[in-house]
Motif scaffolding. Structure first.
Motif, PDB file in Angstrom:
ATOM      1  N   ALA A  44      40.780  46.522  43.760  1.00  0.00           N
ATOM      2  CA  ALA A  44      41.513  45.385  43.198  1.00  0.00           C
ATOM      3  C   ALA A  44      41.732  44.308  44.259  1.00  0.00           C
ATOM      4  O   ALA A  44      41.563  43.106  43.990  1.00  0.00           O
ATOM      5  CB  ALA A  44      42.854  45.861  42.636  1.00  0.00           C
ATOM      6  N   LEU A  59      41.355  36.767  36.589  1.00  0.00           N
ATOM      7  CA  LEU A  59      42.541  37.586  36.853  1.00  0.00           C
ATOM      8  C   LEU A  59      42.148  39.059  36.851  1.00  0.00           C
ATOM      9  O   LEU A  59      41.145  39.443  36.248  1.00  0.00           O
ATOM     10  CB  LEU A  59      43.598  37.350  35.782  1.00  0.00           C
ATOM     11  CG  LEU A  59      44.115  35.922  35.596  1.00  0.00           C
ATOM     12  CD1 LEU A  59      44.960  35.847  34.335  1.00  0.00           C
ATOM     13  CD2 LEU A  59      44.914  35.490  36.811  1.00  0.00           C
ATOM     14  N   THR A  61      43.914  43.007  36.215  1.00  0.00           N
ATOM     15  CA  THR A  61      45.046  43.882  35.925  1.00  0.00           C
ATOM     16  C   THR A  61      44.650  45.305  36.282  1.00  0.00           C
ATOM     17  O   THR A  61      43.483  45.678  36.221  1.00  0.00           O
ATOM     18  CB  THR A  61      45.483  43.817  34.456  1.00  0.00           C
ATOM     19  OG1 THR A  61      44.359  44.091  33.605  1.00  0.00           O
ATOM     20  CG2 THR A  61      46.051  42.447  34.118  1.00  0.00           C
ATOM     21  N   GLU A  63      45.569  49.533  35.729  1.00  0.00           N
ATOM     22  CA  GLU A  63      46.178  50.477  34.792  1.00  0.00           C
ATOM     23  C   GLU A  63      46.538  49.768  33.481  1.00  0.00           C
ATOM     24  O   GLU A  63      47.623  49.964  32.924  1.00  0.00           O
ATOM     25  CB  GLU A  63      47.419  51.121  35.419  1.00  0.00           C
ATOM     26  CG  GLU A  63      47.124  51.953  36.656  1.00  0.00           C
ATOM     27  CD  GLU A  63      46.308  53.196  36.356  1.00  0.00           C
ATOM     28  OE1 GLU A  63      46.420  53.725  35.231  1.00  0.00           O
ATOM     29  OE2 GLU A  63      45.551  53.631  37.232  1.00  0.00           O
ATOM     30  N   GLN A  64      45.618  48.964  33.005  1.00  0.00           N
ATOM     31  CA  GLN A  64      45.823  48.222  31.761  1.00  0.00           C
ATOM     32  C   GLN A  64      45.716  49.159  30.562  1.00  0.00           C
ATOM     33  O   GLN A  64      44.795  49.967  30.479  1.00  0.00           O
ATOM     34  CB  GLN A  64      44.770  47.118  31.650  1.00  0.00           C
ATOM     35  CG  GLN A  64      44.816  46.317  30.352  1.00  0.00           C
ATOM     36  CD  GLN A  64      46.042  45.425  30.290  1.00  0.00           C
ATOM     37  OE1 GLN A  64      46.275  44.647  31.201  1.00  0.00           O
ATOM     38  NE2 GLN A  64      46.810  45.558  29.236  1.00  0.00           N
ATOM     39  N   LYS A  96      44.635  54.270  29.595  1.00  0.00           N
ATOM     40  CA  LYS A  96      44.620  53.092  30.449  1.00  0.00           C
ATOM     41  C   LYS A  96      43.258  52.929  31.122  1.00  0.00           C
ATOM     42  O   LYS A  96      42.555  53.904  31.365  1.00  0.00           O
ATOM     43  CB  LYS A  96      45.705  53.192  31.526  1.00  0.00           C
ATOM     44  CG  LYS A  96      47.127  53.201  30.972  1.00  0.00           C
ATOM     45  CD  LYS A  96      48.156  53.289  32.085  1.00  0.00           C
ATOM     46  CE  LYS A  96      49.571  53.292  31.523  1.00  0.00           C
ATOM     47  NZ  LYS A  96      50.597  53.383  32.603  1.00  0.00           N
ATOM     48  N   LEU A  99      40.791  49.069  36.034  1.00  0.00           N
ATOM     49  CA  LEU A  99      40.795  47.648  36.349  1.00  0.00           C
ATOM     50  C   LEU A  99      40.187  46.858  35.204  1.00  0.00           C
ATOM     51  O   LEU A  99      39.202  47.289  34.601  1.00  0.00           O
ATOM     52  CB  LEU A  99      39.980  47.365  37.622  1.00  0.00           C
ATOM     53  CG  LEU A  99      40.440  48.009  38.933  1.00  0.00           C
ATOM     54  CD1 LEU A  99      39.400  47.777  40.020  1.00  0.00           C
ATOM     55  CD2 LEU A  99      41.788  47.451  39.356  1.00  0.00           C
ATOM     56  N   TRP A 102      39.753  39.464  33.787  1.00  0.00           N
ATOM     57  CA  TRP A 102      40.105  38.549  32.708  1.00  0.00           C
ATOM     58  C   TRP A 102      39.638  37.129  33.039  1.00  0.00           C
ATOM     59  O   TRP A 102      39.654  36.713  34.196  1.00  0.00           O
ATOM     60  CB  TRP A 102      41.622  38.488  32.519  1.00  0.00           C
ATOM     61  CG  TRP A 102      42.270  39.793  32.166  1.00  0.00           C
ATOM     62  CD1 TRP A 102      42.427  40.878  32.978  1.00  0.00           C
ATOM     63  CD2 TRP A 102      42.856  40.137  30.917  1.00  0.00           C
ATOM     64  NE1 TRP A 102      43.080  41.884  32.312  1.00  0.00           N
ATOM     65  CE2 TRP A 102      43.364  41.459  31.034  1.00  0.00           C
ATOM     66  CE3 TRP A 102      43.021  39.459  29.704  1.00  0.00           C
ATOM     67  CZ2 TRP A 102      44.010  42.108  29.998  1.00  0.00           C
ATOM     68  CZ3 TRP A 102      43.680  40.111  28.663  1.00  0.00           C
ATOM     69  CH2 TRP A 102      44.155  41.419  28.810  1.00  0.00           C
ATOM     70  N   ARG A 104      40.738  33.411  32.746  1.00  0.00           N
ATOM     71  CA  ARG A 104      41.969  32.656  32.528  1.00  0.00           C
ATOM     72  C   ARG A 104      41.674  31.449  31.640  1.00  0.00           C
ATOM     73  O   ARG A 104      40.693  30.740  31.831  1.00  0.00           O
ATOM     74  CB  ARG A 104      42.545  32.192  33.864  1.00  0.00           C
ATOM     75  CG  ARG A 104      43.853  31.421  33.734  1.00  0.00           C
ATOM     76  CD  ARG A 104      44.405  31.059  35.104  1.00  0.00           C
ATOM     77  NE  ARG A 104      44.819  32.248  35.841  1.00  0.00           N
ATOM     78  CZ  ARG A 104      45.252  32.207  37.108  1.00  0.00           C
ATOM     79  NH1 ARG A 104      45.287  31.073  37.762  1.00  0.00           N
ATOM     80  NH2 ARG A 104      45.628  33.319  37.708  1.00  0.00           N
ATOM     81  N   ASP A 112      44.776  34.666  27.839  1.00  0.00           N
ATOM     82  CA  ASP A 112      43.679  35.053  28.717  1.00  0.00           C
ATOM     83  C   ASP A 112      42.806  36.082  28.001  1.00  0.00           C
ATOM     84  O   ASP A 112      43.268  36.817  27.132  1.00  0.00           O
ATOM     85  CB  ASP A 112      44.226  35.637  30.020  1.00  0.00           C
ATOM     86  CG  ASP A 112      45.066  34.618  30.785  1.00  0.00           C
ATOM     87  OD1 ASP A 112      44.686  33.431  30.763  1.00  0.00           O
ATOM     88  OD2 ASP A 112      46.082  35.015  31.375  1.00  0.00           O
ATOM     89  N   PRO A 114      40.040  39.324  28.160  1.00  0.00           N
ATOM     90  CA  PRO A 114      39.413  40.389  28.951  1.00  0.00           C
ATOM     91  C   PRO A 114      37.897  40.261  28.886  1.00  0.00           C
ATOM     92  O   PRO A 114      37.323  40.091  27.809  1.00  0.00           O
ATOM     93  CB  PRO A 114      39.892  41.670  28.267  1.00  0.00           C
ATOM     94  CG  PRO A 114      40.173  41.264  26.847  1.00  0.00           C
ATOM     95  CD  PRO A 114      40.659  39.848  26.924  1.00  0.00           C
TER      96      PRO A 114
END
Length: 224
Positions: A44, A59, A61, A63-64, A96, A99, A102, A104, A112, A114
């Motif tokens: 990350a 962007l 994230t 553990e989405q 989850k 990683l 995304w 933006r 946003d 994915p």
């Protein structure tokens, strides 16, 4: 960032995590200790740095939740029986993704989007790799272009170890075996597979008796 850039960053980040772990522990195996969080956080951080250096606005994230990716993917599903790929994802509400990248969007009312999902593995088990590959495939199908969604591809980045005395031959056989297994899953689901690696981890504190390599499996819809 394009897929090639992302793959390059994943190789570099996982190699750094392995070197750090070996240095800290005196050459212990990151797989045997199960420290997957180090791999994920390093990936990350490297991705965030690359995004900034490239002047990108993507962007990341960590553990989405599955539900979060689906909710923002803007997918549409026709009424009636849910497709298998969607059932597999929706029936695991607590699941989850390690990683998610995304895109933006501008404007307060524009969410946003994915674009890619990445699973990070410290274990080299073929079974675990295939389980992650199936999850990525189902996500790309359920939240991707087939249903008007925004997800475009997924990746599974993993580590493989080989005995130092016969590292090259052993690693070649390991990668071939795993590539065949994942390729079979991809073909069954109308996906394409590209394998990047193996790339040896240059490490002055190599794990005792073994060498480590990084491999990235990239899955995307087959072009028609």
């Amino acid at each position: 960032m394009n897929r090639r850039d992302v793959t390059t960053v994943l190789h570099a980040a996982m190699a750094e995590a392995v070197r750090d772990f070996h240095a800290w522990t005196g050459g212990e195996s990151i797989e045997e200790w199960g420290v997957e969080s180090l791999l994920t956080s390093t990936c990350a951080r490297h991705l965030a740095t690359a995004i900034k250096d490239n002047g990108d606005t993507a962007l990341i994230t960590m553990e989405q939740t599955f539900a979060g990716v689906l909710a923002y993917s803007q997918r549409w599903i026709q009424p009636g029986r849910r497709p298998h790929c969607l059932r597999d994802v929706e029936d695991k509400p607590g699941g989850k993704v390690d990683l998610v990248l995304w895109t933006r969007t501008s404007g307060p009312d524009a969410p946003d989007k994915p674009r890619a999902m990445i699973e990070i593995k410290r274990s080299e088990r073929t079974e675990g790799l295939c389980e992650d590959a199936v999850r990525v495939i189902n996500f790309v199908r359920a939240a991707g272009a087939s249903y008007g969604g925004t997800v475009r591809y997924g990746a599974v980045a993993t580590l493989l170890r080989a005995p130092a005395a016969r590292a090259k031959a052993s690693m070649k056989a390991k990668v071939a075996h795993r590539e065949a297994a994942v390729a079979k899953l991809a073909k069954k689901s109308g996906m394409t597979l590209k394998v990047s690696g193996p790339r040896w981890v240059a490490d002055p504190n190599d794990e005792r008796g073994h060498r480590t390599a990084t491999v990235v499996f990239v899955l995307s819809p087959r072009q028609t």
